[in-house]
Design an enzyme around this catalytic site. Structure first.
Site, PDB file in Angstrom:
ATOM      1  N   ARG A  47      20.397  72.252  33.183  1.00 24.35           N
ATOM      2  CA  ARG A  47      19.728  71.043  33.287  1.00 24.35           C
ATOM      3  C   ARG A  47      18.373  71.362  34.264  1.00 24.35           C
ATOM      4  NH1 ARG A  47      23.699  66.095  35.030  1.00 24.35           N
ATOM      5  NH2 ARG A  47      24.825  68.050  35.920  1.00 24.35           N
ATOM      6  N   LYS A 207      44.617  64.112  28.851  1.00 21.71           N
ATOM      7  CA  LYS A 207      45.183  65.460  28.567  1.00 21.71           C
ATOM      8  C   LYS A 207      46.353  65.124  27.798  1.00 21.71           C
ATOM      9  CE  LYS A 207      43.544  67.449  32.691  1.00 21.71           C
ATOM     10  NZ  LYS A 207      43.904  67.933  34.115  1.00 21.71           N
TER      11      LYS A 207
END
Length: 439
Positions: A47, A207
């Site tokens: 970024r 998960k």
């Protein structure tokens, strides 16, 4: 050294991305000897190109456009290490549609958009590898996909969030309260400034969705999971656990309800027997227990997060990607969950059975125990034990702890709702399952 080069583009160069870059450089010769090709990072998307990094690299590799890496014909393997589910999804889809091999550590992305991602991989003959998305450095995904491929799975139990496990461990060992330990965990960097993702069970739920897909071939929407975090766990619960041979763990359960043959997934604080290996996994460690019909139980324990643990899993996938390319297997979609369980139904609460722990704050007056017992019995919940700590002479309320015989999830939900509405109960009762496995 081989002249063949497998090129890698890193989309994201934070803690994990820099760890991947560092270890790939340090192990370049070792990997070359194993693969017959060099693995080399050639492009990095960030970024802020001016930000100081932990390791030296060629600044010419930097770009602020990760999509340019996803579609670059000169990049063989795209590593999505940005996090989030917006730009990360766009980059991953673009790379898969371009027929690339994508390596991702992004459990939220895989959980929320896995079905679309694998469809894109199939359409573009790409590959999506995601070992690092579950349990960090523990190779549980590879175990389910490859090592245990002949097995059908009865159940998978997991401690899948190191932050929650760390907090519960310190509460147990030191006798301190949740808020005090949480503040210290933040100071040590084990918990984020906004801790909800970890302690509310959201991270573990993402998960669990990924593991359920691998084991049973069905994507289960996050909203359909029963998820509860650890914020309501108190020292009263910890004391009960200690006195009765249990530990409290934020446990992911991915199970086939044996009476119905349907799939059940939950993430709940759970009383786990200390006789069972998961009951003794402490600190920031993760652990996953996989029960296969051929192999029986296998258990995987290790660091579930952090630069090096996650980088290890990412590099494992990069090496697998390199092997596919070197051996001519790239460009052919491989279904990571070929067991054909997409039609498996989800179990209803009335089909899930367990014993339960219930902690109540009750008005200290005659007849309360009889009312509590009556309300539980009305919902087909029978008591196995009752514990009440001695109260001060002038106290107006008392803590009552009960455990139940085996009942259904629906029965306990209904019973707790009735107790909460009762005038003799103050506040919301706290409940959690009691594990039925001891290893």
């Amino acid at each position: 050294m081989s002249e063949r080069v497998i090129t890698v583009g890193l989309c994201g160069f934070g803690v994990v991305g820099q760890g991947v870059f560092n270890h790939l450089q340090k192990r370049e010769n070792d990997l070359s000897d194993q693969l017959g090709a060099r693995v080399k990072v050639t492009r990095i998307a960030v970024r802020d190109t001016s930000k100081k990094r932990d390791f030296d690299f060629d600044a010419a590799m930097l770009t602020t456009d990760p999509l340019s890496i996803a579609t670059d014909p000169a990049v063989d393997v795209v590593c999505e290490l940005m996090g989030g589910t917006t730009l990360a999804k766009e980059v991953t889809l673009a790379a898969l549609k371009a027929g690339k091999i994508v390596v991702s550590a992004n459990k939220a992305l895989i959980c929320d958009h896995g079905e679309a991602l694998f469809a894109a991989a199939k359409e573009g003959n790409g590959q999506l590898l995601f070992e690092a998305s579950v349990a960090g450095g523990i190779p549980v995904i590879k175990a389910i996909k490859e090592s245990l491929v002949v097995n059908r799975f009865n159940s998978i139990y997991g401690i899948l969030n190191g932050t929650s496990n760390y907090i519960l461990t310190r509460m147990t060992n030191e006798g301190a309260g949740y808020q005090e330990i949480l503040a210290e965990a933040k100071a040590l960097g084990y918990a984020e400034a906004d801790e909800s993702f970890d302690v509310d069970g959201i991270d573990a739920a993402h998960k669990a969705v990924v593991l359920a897909y691998l084991a049973y071939g069905r994507w289960v929407p996050y909203k359909d999971l029963l998820v509860q975090g650890i914020a309501e766990v108190t020292q009263a619960d910890i004391a009960f656990a200690k006195e009765n041979g249990y530990a409290i763990k934020l446990l992911a359960v991915i199970d086939v309800a044996h009476a119905s043959g349907k799939l059940y997934i939950s993430i709940l604080p759970t009383l786990v027997s200390k006789k069972y290996v998961l009951g003794s996994v402490d600190g920031v460690f993760n652990a996953v227990s996989v029960h296969g019909d051929v192999v029986g139980e296998t258990v995987y324990i290790g660091p579930g997060a952090g630069r090096d643990a996650t980088a290890s899993a990412v590099i494992s996938d990069i090496v697998d990607a390199a092997k596919l390319i070197v051996n001519g297997g790239a460009g052919r979609f491989i279904d990571p969950a070929p067991r054909g369980g997409a039609k498996i139904e989800l179990a209803e609460p009335e089909e899930i059975e367990s014993r339960y722990y219930v902690r109540l704050q009750v008005v200290d007056k005659p007849g309360v125990m009889a009312e509590v017992t009556s309300l539980l019995a009305k919902h087909d919940v029978s008591l196995a034990s009752v514990t009440q700590k001695e109260v001060e002479e002038d106290a107006t309320s008392a803590t009552l702890i009960v455990t139940t015989h085996t009942t259904t999830e629906q029965a306990i939900l209904d019973a707790v709702k009735a107790l909460e509405a009762s005038s003799c109960v103050e506040g919301k009762p706290f409940t959690m399952p009691v594990s039925s496995f001891e290893g």
